[in-house]
Design a protein around this motif. Structure first.
Motif, PDB file in Angstrom:
ATOM      1  N   GLY A   1     -11.853  10.400  -1.956  1.00  0.00           N
ATOM      2  CA  GLY A   1     -10.881  10.041  -2.880  1.00  0.00           C
ATOM      3  C   GLY A   1     -11.070  10.796  -4.377  1.00  0.00           C
TER       4      GLY A   1
ATOM      5  N   ILE B   1     -10.710  14.621  -4.556  1.00  0.00           N
ATOM      6  CA  ILE B   1      -9.458  14.929  -4.499  1.00  0.00           C
ATOM      7  C   ILE B   1      -8.843  14.916  -5.715  1.00  0.00           C
ATOM      8  N   ARG B   2      -9.047  13.748  -6.579  1.00  0.00           N
ATOM      9  CA  ARG B   2      -8.411  13.667  -7.736  1.00  0.00           C
ATOM     10  C   ARG B   2      -8.964  14.504  -8.729  1.00  0.00           C
TER      11      ARG B   2
ATOM     12  N   ILE C   1      -3.919   1.745  -5.667  1.00  0.00           N
ATOM     13  CA  ILE C   1      -4.335   0.940  -4.691  1.00  0.00           C
ATOM     14  C   ILE C   1      -5.724   1.344  -4.113  1.00  0.00           C
TER      15      ILE C   1
ATOM     16  N   PRO D   1       1.176   6.508  -1.443  1.00  0.00           N
ATOM     17  CA  PRO D   1       0.215   5.552  -1.534  1.00  0.00           C
ATOM     18  C   PRO D   1      -0.780   6.021  -2.637  1.00  0.00           C
ATOM     19  N   LYS D   2      -0.953   7.064  -2.722  1.00  0.00           N
ATOM     20  CA  LYS D   2      -2.025   7.907  -3.534  1.00  0.00           C
ATOM     21  C   LYS D   2      -1.509   7.803  -5.109  1.00  0.00           C
TER      22      LYS D   2
ATOM     23  N   ALA E   1       0.852  -1.108   0.103  1.00  0.00           N
ATOM     24  CA  ALA E   1       0.156  -0.223   0.019  1.00  0.00           C
ATOM     25  C   ALA E   1       0.838   1.114   0.047  1.00  0.00           C
TER      26      ALA E   1
ATOM     27  N   LEU F   1       2.263   2.208   3.050  1.00  0.00           N
ATOM     28  CA  LEU F   1       2.209   2.739   4.124  1.00  0.00           C
ATOM     29  C   LEU F   1       3.428   2.525   4.992  1.00  0.00           C
TER      30      LEU F   1
END
Lengths: 354, 282
Positions: free
Chosen positions: A99, A102-103, A77, A72-73, A50, A52
């Protein structure tokens, strides 16, 4: 949709090595379950995929692209957490849409994607609610919805069902399976529950102390456990393990108590070798001759019965019989393994002896 | 049945007595502000309202000359106090929530050292560092300014500590979920941390507003002109020492007026205030 490749991945915390070199290539659309006891490193491995957790050594590639140094972004995933990790102050809709927002995805498309996911997960009625107004199962579905709307290359599940009660867990397990079949997205799923692993996985990666003990389909792992650890971990009740020795002709296994169990094929090269002998409880059946046991405890589970027997040399032998109990405590029984039910493991390393 | 009733009764009696003890002086002040100075001066203040209320309040508000002295009008002092209390409350919250965010969510060198540096300032109340602070403020030319009134009181270890403790209760997974969703630190702060902290912010705002409003020693030092007088220092200056008689009716009217903004803040934010103190909305 993508492959996930894990190449000799290692993780150290100071001098402590938590992951000691894992290698696996996960096919596009495959459902891989990482199975193992707590502290075996399975969650750490997932979190490294991920992004993290940092990667101490080796490479992780998603869709052919090495992601070691990506945030991660940027790894494309989506992750589902054990405690759901929903934003408590946002509605179900906003949780799923966050999510995408934000994109910078256009509002109309966000709406469409969330509606679609809500449809699949039957969350349509709850879109305006807060997570605190939902039950555990519904929250977990929102968490999955948040993953689905992203349309990622891979899903990562970190023990997603551990916080649910037994009944709901079974139900959600089926839902996850159905969902993954339908969406065909590559999935990595961490669990310590062997039933989840057996039912969900295309392949299982059994981990112990940061090492991959075995990688294989659920049935391979069950039928041909690669080590004593896997043999003991998969199967319920666990496999019986007895100390034994291959006789001097390499034809039978001698177990304490004088029992002689013929090997499927003679193995003259192993003559005289001490061995650990594994027999699954469900592969023992009452017979005219074999292990003589005294019944100590009978567990009636309804569909089948688990008998705890005591061997003459005071080792315990578990026998699983179909149906309701036909024996009682203190009865004497003679049981023998079915053909081909013997698993041999090296007495020292615990690796399977073929 | 009887013993339970008795047990129920005792806390009520205690509470009622407590309320009376707390409320009586306020009642006397309220009544006092409605009588003329003569009545109060004779020492026989009745316990019922008099007829001078409007006159007294108008006089205090506009600052017309009293019978014995000239005061800064209450409206000026109220404005000064309001600016000071709001700046302190808003400034303290803004600074402490940001520093708590840094200390709680980021790993940087000497993180714990910074945390303890903030923490040990708790041991130094305003009074201890008042002389160096005064020197700094004076050198910066901030005497008799709003900035001088508010800025030295803005840094707050208490609020930082409270926010940090609250931030530590935000589950790590929430931060990780946001990372995977693509939220950077600033977005996470604005979209997740701030909304989750709103009850805490409200509770702190009430506490800090009253703290700012009630400041006494610092405004006394840093203001010297009547225009910059805050209401708390103003009231004490109205009460003369020694032989001079006081305009008690105006003092009491001023006191009542001084109570109003904190009361308004508490009443308006009571719901959030209580919520912020009792639950963390998880």
């Amino acid at each position: 949709m993508a492959t996930v490749e894990i190449r000799n991945v290692r993780k150290s915390y100071g001098p402590v090595e938590a992951i000691k070199g894992i290698d696996i290539a996960i096919q596009d659309g495959e459902f891989l379950v990482l199975l193992g006891p707590s502290g075996c490193g399975k969650s750490t491995l997932l979190r490294m995929v991920a992004g993290l957790e940092g990667i101490t050594g080796g490479q992780i590639a998603i869709g052919g692209r090495v992601v070691n140094d990506l945030d991660p972004k940027d790894r494309d995933i989506a992750m589902v957490f054990q405690n759901y990790a929903l934003y408590p102050h946002m509605t179900v809709f906003d949780n799923m849409a966050y999510g995408l927002k934000i994109r910078g995805i256009p509002k109309a498309e966000i709406r469409a994607r969330v509606d679609k996911a809500a449809n699949i997960l039957e969350l349509g009625r709850f879109l305006d609610r807060r997570p605190s107004q939902l039950s555990g199962g519904q929250r977990q579905r929102v968490a999955m919805g948040r993953a689905i709307v992203r349309e990622p290359a891979a899903f990562l599940f970190d023990e997603p069902l551990s916080n649910l009660d037994a009944k709901l867990r079974t139900q959600m397990r089926v839902e996850i399976k159905r969902l993954q079949d339908r969406l065909g997205i590559t999935s990595l799923y961490v669990t310590h529950d062997q039933v989840e692993a057996m039912t969900l996985a295309d392949r299982i990666l059994v981990m112990n102390h940061g090492v991959a003990e075995q990688i294989g389909t659920p049935l391979e792992v069950y039928q041909r456990p690669a080590s004593l650890f896997v043999a003991g971990f998969i199967g319920s009740p666990p496999m019986n393990v007895l100390d034994g020795r291959i006789d001097d002709h390499g034809e039978v296994v001698l177990v304490p108590g004088g029992q002689r169990l013929p090997l499927p094929q003679p193995r003259p090269t192993d003559a005289g070798r001490p061995i650990k002998l594994g027999i699954r409880p469900e592969h023992l059946a009452v017979a005219a001759e074999g292990f003589s046991i005294e019944v100590e405890l009978v567990e009636a589970l309804g569909a089948d019965t688990v008998v705890y027997g005591r061997l003459p040399d005071s080792e315990t032998l578990l026998v699983r019989m179909a149906g309701i109990p036909t024996v009682r405590e203190r009865d004497r029984l003679t049981v023998t393994p079915q053909d081909g039910a013997l698993h041999l493991f090296d007495a020292v390393t615990g690796r399977r002896v073929e | 049945m009887k013993p339970t009733r008795f047990i129920d009764l005792v806390p009520h009696i205690v509470l009622i007595v407590g309320v009376l003890i707390f409320a009586y002086p306020i009642y006397v002040t309220l009544i006092g502000s409605t009588w003329d100075s003569g009545t109060i001066g004779r020492g026989g203040l009745p316990l019922w309202p008099g007829g001078q209320g409007m006159v007294n309040y108008a006089q205090a508000w506009a600052g017309e000359a009293g019978e014995r002295a000239l005061y800064t009008p209450v409206r000026t002092m109220m404005l000064n106090s309001l600016v000071m209390a709001l700046s302190i409350a808003v400034g303290k919250i803004a600074i402490s929530i940001l520093s708590a965010y840094a200390v709680a969510f980021f790993r940087f060198p000497l993180r714990m050292a910074f945390f303890w540096l903030i923490f040990i300032t708790l041991m130094l109340p305003v009074e201890v560092r008042i002389i160096p602070t005064y020197k700094v403020v004076a050198d910066l030319g901030l005497i008799n300014t709003y900035a001088g009134l508010a800025i030295p009181l803005i840094a707050s270890a208490t609020a930082t500590l409270l926010f940090r403790q609250f931030f530590l209760t935000i589950p790590d997974e929430l931060l990780e979920a946001a990372k995977i969703d693509g939220a950077g630190p600033v977005r996470f702060f604005i979209d997740v941390v701030l909304p989750l902290s709103r009850t805490n912010i409200a509770a702190l705002f009430v506490i800090l507003f009253i703290y700012g409003w009630n400041q006494y020693l610092w405004p006394l030092l840093v203001t010297s002109s009547g225009d910059m007088e805050t209401i708390v220092t103003g009231i004490t200056k109205m009460i003369g020492t020694g032989e001079s008689a006081n305009d008690w009716h105006i003092i009491m009217a001023t006191t009542v007026l001084a109570m109003l903004p904190p009361v308004a803040v508490v009443v308006l934010m009571q719901r959030w205030f209580v919520k912020g103190l009792v639950d963390s909305e998880k």
